[in-house]
Design a protein around this motif. Structure first.
Motif, PDB file in Angstrom:
ATOM      1  N   PRO A  60       0.799  -1.228   0.000  1.00  0.00           N
ATOM      2  CA  PRO A  60       0.000   0.000   0.000  1.00  0.00           C
ATOM      3  C   PRO A  60       0.834   1.282   0.000  1.00  0.00           C
ATOM      4  N   ALA A  61       1.976   1.279   0.696  1.00  0.00           N
ATOM      5  CA  ALA A  61       2.805   2.483   0.716  1.00  0.00           C
ATOM      6  C   ALA A  61       3.324   2.822  -0.680  1.00  0.00           C
ATOM      7  N   VAL A  62       3.709   1.801  -1.431  1.00  0.00           N
ATOM      8  CA  VAL A  62       4.178   2.022  -2.804  1.00  0.00           C
ATOM      9  C   VAL A  62       3.030   2.548  -3.662  1.00  0.00           C
ATOM     10  N   LEU A  63       1.872   1.931  -3.527  1.00  0.00           N
ATOM     11  CA  LEU A  63       0.721   2.344  -4.332  1.00  0.00           C
ATOM     12  C   LEU A  63       0.258   3.751  -3.970  1.00  0.00           C
ATOM     13  N   MET A  64       0.451   4.166  -2.721  1.00  0.00           N
ATOM     14  CA  MET A  64       0.129   5.546  -2.350  1.00  0.00           C
ATOM     15  C   MET A  64       1.005   6.531  -3.118  1.00  0.00           C
ATOM     16  N   LEU A  65       2.290   6.205  -3.265  1.00  0.00           N
ATOM     17  CA  LEU A  65       3.193   7.066  -4.026  1.00  0.00           C
ATOM     18  C   LEU A  65       2.840   7.075  -5.505  1.00  0.00           C
ATOM     19  N   VAL A  66       2.435   5.915  -6.023  1.00  0.00           N
ATOM     20  CA  VAL A  66       1.987   5.846  -7.425  1.00  0.00           C
ATOM     21  C   VAL A  66       0.762   6.728  -7.622  1.00  0.00           C
ATOM     22  N   ALA A  67      -0.201   6.609  -6.711  1.00  0.00           N
ATOM     23  CA  ALA A  67      -1.430   7.392  -6.825  1.00  0.00           C
ATOM     24  C   ALA A  67      -1.146   8.894  -6.735  1.00  0.00           C
ATOM     25  N   GLN A  68      -0.255   9.277  -5.846  1.00  0.00           N
ATOM     26  CA  GLN A  68       0.092  10.690  -5.710  1.00  0.00           C
ATOM     27  C   GLN A  68       0.728  11.211  -6.992  1.00  0.00           C
ATOM     28  N   THR A  69       1.598  10.409  -7.585  1.00  0.00           N
ATOM     29  CA  THR A  69       2.254  10.814  -8.830  1.00  0.00           C
ATOM     30  C   THR A  69       1.244  10.938  -9.965  1.00  0.00           C
ATOM     31  N   ALA A  70       0.315   9.968 -10.054  1.00  0.00           N
ATOM     32  CA  ALA A  70      -0.707  10.012 -11.107  1.00  0.00           C
ATOM     33  C   ALA A  70      -1.610  11.226 -10.949  1.00  0.00           C
ATOM     34  N   ARG A  71      -1.969  11.564  -9.706  1.00  0.00           N
ATOM     35  CA  ARG A  71      -2.802  12.742  -9.476  1.00  0.00           C
ATOM     36  C   ARG A  71      -2.092  14.012  -9.922  1.00  0.00           C
ATOM     37  N   ALA A  72      -0.785  14.098  -9.655  1.00  0.00           N
ATOM     38  CA  ALA A  72      -0.027  15.272 -10.071  1.00  0.00           C
ATOM     39  C   ALA A  72      -0.069  15.436 -11.585  1.00  0.00           C
ATOM     40  N   GLY A  73       0.040  14.332 -12.309  1.00  0.00           N
ATOM     41  CA  GLY A  73      -0.038  14.399 -13.761  1.00  0.00           C
ATOM     42  C   GLY A  73      -1.409  14.828 -14.242  1.00  0.00           C
ATOM     43  N   ALA A  74      -2.461  14.297 -13.600  1.00  0.00           N
ATOM     44  CA  ALA A  74      -3.825  14.628 -14.017  1.00  0.00           C
ATOM     45  C   ALA A  74      -4.123  16.113 -13.835  1.00  0.00           C
ATOM     46  N   VAL A  75      -3.596  16.710 -12.771  1.00  0.00           N
ATOM     47  CA  VAL A  75      -3.860  18.128 -12.484  1.00  0.00           C
ATOM     48  C   VAL A  75      -3.371  19.018 -13.617  1.00  0.00           C
ATOM     49  N   VAL A  76      -2.218  18.687 -14.190  1.00  0.00           N
ATOM     50  CA  VAL A  76      -1.650  19.534 -15.248  1.00  0.00           C
ATOM     51  C   VAL A  76      -1.817  18.932 -16.632  1.00  0.00           C
ATOM     52  N   GLY A  77      -2.525  17.801 -16.723  1.00  0.00           N
ATOM     53  CA  GLY A  77      -2.784  17.199 -18.024  1.00  0.00           C
ATOM     54  C   GLY A  77      -1.565  16.596 -18.693  1.00  0.00           C
ATOM     55  N   LYS A  78      -0.614  16.076 -17.892  1.00  0.00           N
ATOM     56  CA  LYS A  78       0.572  15.453 -18.459  1.00  0.00           C
ATOM     57  C   LYS A  78       0.546  13.957 -18.159  1.00  0.00           C
ATOM     58  N   PRO A  79       1.015  13.123 -19.091  1.00  0.00           N
ATOM     59  CA  PRO A  79       0.924  11.668 -18.907  1.00  0.00           C
ATOM     60  C   PRO A  79       1.850  11.135 -17.814  1.00  0.00           C
ATOM     61  N   VAL A  80       1.348  10.124 -17.121  1.00  0.00           N
ATOM     62  CA  VAL A  80       2.117   9.413 -16.109  1.00  0.00           C
ATOM     63  C   VAL A  80       1.970   7.925 -16.393  1.00  0.00           C
ATOM     64  N   GLY A  81       3.070   7.278 -16.730  1.00  0.00           N
ATOM     65  CA  GLY A  81       3.036   5.855 -17.040  1.00  0.00           C
ATOM     66  C   GLY A  81       3.700   5.029 -15.956  1.00  0.00           C
ATOM     67  N   VAL A  82       3.537   3.722 -16.057  1.00  0.00           N
ATOM     68  CA  VAL A  82       4.252   2.771 -15.206  1.00  0.00           C
ATOM     69  C   VAL A  82       5.031   1.851 -16.116  1.00  0.00           C
ATOM     70  N   CYS A  83       6.348   1.755 -15.890  1.00  0.00           N
ATOM     71  CA  CYS A  83       7.171   0.891 -16.738  1.00  0.00           C
ATOM     72  C   CYS A  83       7.905  -0.167 -15.933  1.00  0.00           C
ATOM     73  N   GLY A  84       7.654  -0.219 -14.620  1.00  0.00           N
ATOM     74  CA  GLY A  84       8.242  -1.274 -13.811  1.00  0.00           C
ATOM     75  C   GLY A  84       7.465  -2.562 -13.952  1.00  0.00           C
ATOM     76  N   GLU A  85       7.865  -3.589 -13.204  1.00  0.00           N
ATOM     77  CA  GLU A  85       7.238  -4.899 -13.345  1.00  0.00           C
ATOM     78  C   GLU A  85       5.772  -4.891 -12.921  1.00  0.00           C
ATOM     79  N   ALA A  86       5.337  -3.876 -12.173  1.00  0.00           N
ATOM     80  CA  ALA A  86       3.918  -3.784 -11.796  1.00  0.00           C
ATOM     81  C   ALA A  86       3.027  -3.720 -13.022  1.00  0.00           C
ATOM     82  N   GLY A  87       3.526  -3.115 -14.088  1.00  0.00           N
ATOM     83  CA  GLY A  87       2.730  -2.986 -15.293  1.00  0.00           C
ATOM     84  C   GLY A  87       2.469  -4.296 -15.998  1.00  0.00           C
ATOM     85  N   ALA A  88       3.199  -5.362 -15.617  1.00  0.00           N
ATOM     86  CA  ALA A  88       3.022  -6.676 -16.251  1.00  0.00           C
ATOM     87  C   ALA A  88       2.024  -7.545 -15.509  1.00  0.00           C
ATOM     88  N   ASP A  89       1.524  -7.091 -14.366  1.00  0.00           N
ATOM     89  CA  ASP A  89       0.555  -7.841 -13.575  1.00  0.00           C
ATOM     90  C   ASP A  89      -0.847  -7.429 -14.023  1.00  0.00           C
TER      91      ASP A  89
END
Length: 555
Positions: free
Chosen positions: A464-493
């Motif tokens: 959950p702590a990792v996912l909280m940081l992911v969510a915070q990063t994604a929200r920052a991108g959404a606010v300014v309309g810039k893309p936020v991707g995931v390229c680590g192994e989480a994206g393969a699950d």
């Protein structure tokens, strides 16, 4: 034996079902208990014999690397470099010149450096498995024995092992080795990464494997981490049929990436060279979300020229002409040292000079790489996005963005350090996009070596702590309309991919073999359901509960 006692568990890393008899790697060569004394007059000849064996082993690894693609090619190249490591070879030859035979000298030198690597921890500790593999290959060469490794079975089987060397994992046939379970390793170990590339269901950090005799029938579930010993055959056959049907449904998915109600989420591929990019084009991947550029640097005595680099980058751009390609600049250091860079000796390389920090050890290397990317872009008409690894400060991001924009390229940065996630909104004032590397983000967030089997439950991206940081990063991108991707192994699950989409992640990049499973799973759920799952996992108390609640909501 009761039902509870017949189930082992580990950390799931590659989803899927495998059923068959247990097989194990062939025994490694036996080292004689006592060294043979070499007379003075024969010592230089013994040194030459040792050096010849090392050269032959390294050359075979390089040939295998050239025939492989993706992560397999990179780890084989790194293992070849390890075989020729000057310090290791020097320690062995010093012992030979003192009177030890080559086999004993290679063994002693390996034990010396294995102890050093283990004390260093982090990614460096994973090299211990690679180092022992090199030792065994060199000893086999010296003794005139067959090269060690796994003999492929005659029937589909489940591979049990303490750990697997990259050279062994890279050579597996997914039609015969239908699942893997290891006692050691973590979610981002070489074994896990290559298994994911090959599409072989895999569980790591599993206890009790040694007590299961070869030939015993087992059912392995790479989605849950459960390993059932001597399961009911009818139930096992049904599980395999269901998994096969799911794989067929997955294989029918042709993209583009989107939820069931049409919210777009780009599904991209991780590649490392032109061959890997061409192979990824056979999948529905919409582009390249992570082009690892280390491969052309790793086995070099000198830095590749701008022209040499441009040729390599152009292959990938050509393979995905007109599509999105995200280039990660050189992520060397730690477990991937450069021969031509002045890497300092570090007590903890995972926290040392790696990623963007390598520019301090090799001035100008970043600028020349960006020149090569720009040249390849001009040559092919591509418009690549370029991101830097291991960014920790706003100043680093701003300086990198300026260099990239000078070359008419689009700049971004990797979010692998908690500091970057916490300051995502300020990073986005300087760059056009962010890409989250969940492997290192988990390691640094939980202060847990991502290669440690004892800590595998901590370093999963479901924390959950990792996912909280992911969510915070994604929200920052959404606010300014810039893309936020995931390229680590989480994206393969596939399950976690849906959760990430619910957090606002705009693209998911994964091994080519995972593209269809991720895209197919995402296409079965609505965005509202993804958001519900995302909210639930952020309120979970641990990784196991996060996975469980997500599965319940998304199923």
């Amino acid at each position: 034996m009761d039902n509870t006692a017949r189930v082992l568990s580990g950390t799931p890393v590659v989803p899927g079902i495998g059923f068959g008899p247990v097989i194990r790697p062939a025994p490694r060569p036996v080292v004689p208990p006592e060294p043979v004394s070499i007379p003075d007059t024969a010592r230089e000849a013994e040194v030459a014999r040792f050096e010849s064996a090392v050269a032959d082993v390294a050359e075979r690894l390089r040939v295998r690397s050239s025939r492989a693609t993706g992560a397999a090619a990179e780890v084989l190249a790194a293992t070849a470099m390890l075989a020729e490591d000057r310090a290791w070879r020097g320690a062995a030859t010093t012992r030979i010149r003192s009177g030890s035979d080559a086999v004993s000298a290679a063994t002693a030198a390996t034990e010396q450096f294995a102890g050093i690597f283990e004390k260093m921890g982090g990614l460096q500790a994973e090299r211990v498995t690679d180092l022992f593999d090199v030792r065994d290959r060199v000893i086999s060469e010296l003794e005139g024995l067959p090269e060690p490794g796994l003999e492929l079975p005659e029937v589909p089987s489940v591979l049990f092992s303490d750990d697997l060397a990259p050279a062994d994992t890279a050579g597996l046939d997914p039609t015969l080795v239908v699942a893997i379970a290891t006692t050691l390793g973590g979610p981002t170990s070489h074994t896990a990464i290559i298994a994911r590339q090959l599409g072989i269901p895999c569980v790591v950090a599993a206890g009790g494997l040694d007590a299961v005799p070869a030939g015993t029938s087992v059912l392995l579930d790479g989605s849950t981490g459960r390993i059932v010993i001597e399961p009911d055959k009818d139930e096992a056959d049904a599980a395999v049929r269901n998994d096969r049907a799911e794989r067929e449904r997955t294989a029918a998915w042709t993209g583009p990436g989107a939820t069931a109600d049409g919210y777009p989420v780009d599904i991209l591929a991780n590649v490392q060279d032109g061959a890997g990019a061409r192979a990824a084009r056979e999948t529905p991947a919409q582009g390249v979300g992570l082009f690892r550029t280390e491969l052309c640097f790793l086995e070099r005595e000198t830095e590749p020229t701008v022209a040499e680099q441009a040729d390599i980058y152009a292959e990938v751009f050509d393979a995905y002409a007109g599509r999105k390609v995200v280039v990660r600049t050189l992520d060397a250091g730690s477990d991937k040292p450069l021969r031509f860079a002045n890497h300092p000796e570090e007590p903890n390389p995972a926290l040392g000079v790696r990623g963007i920090r390598i520019t301090s050890a090799a001035p100008g290397i970043l600028e020349r790489q960006l020149d090569a990317v720009a040249e390849a872009a001009r040559r092919t008409g591509a418009s690549p996005w370029v991101m830097a690894p291991m960014i920790a400060t706003i100043g680093e991001a701003a300086e990198f963005a300026a260099l990239v924009r000078e070359r008419d390229l689009s700049p971004g940065v990797m979010v692998e350090i908690p500091a970057a996630a916490l300051m995502a909104d300020r990073l986005l004032e300087h760059v056009d996009f962010l890409s989250i590397g969940t492997n290192d983000l988990a390691q640094y967030t939980l202060a847990a070596d991502r290669m440690s089997p004892q800590l595998a439950a901590l370093t999963t991206s479901w924390q959950p702590a990792v996912l909280m940081l992911v969510a915070q990063t994604a929200r920052a991108g959404a606010v300014v309309g810039k893309p936020v991707g995931v390229c680590g192994e989480a994206g393969a699950d596939p399950l976690l991919a849906c959760v990430l989409a619910g957090m606002g992640v705009t693209s998911l990049s994964c091994a080519a073999s995972a593209v269809a499973p991720v895209g197919a799973r995402l296409s079965t759920v609505t965005m509202d359901r993804c958001r519900e799952a995302a909210e639930a996992v952020l309120n979970a108390v641990d990784a196991a509960e996060a996975r469980s609640v997500a599965n319940r909501i998304l199923e």
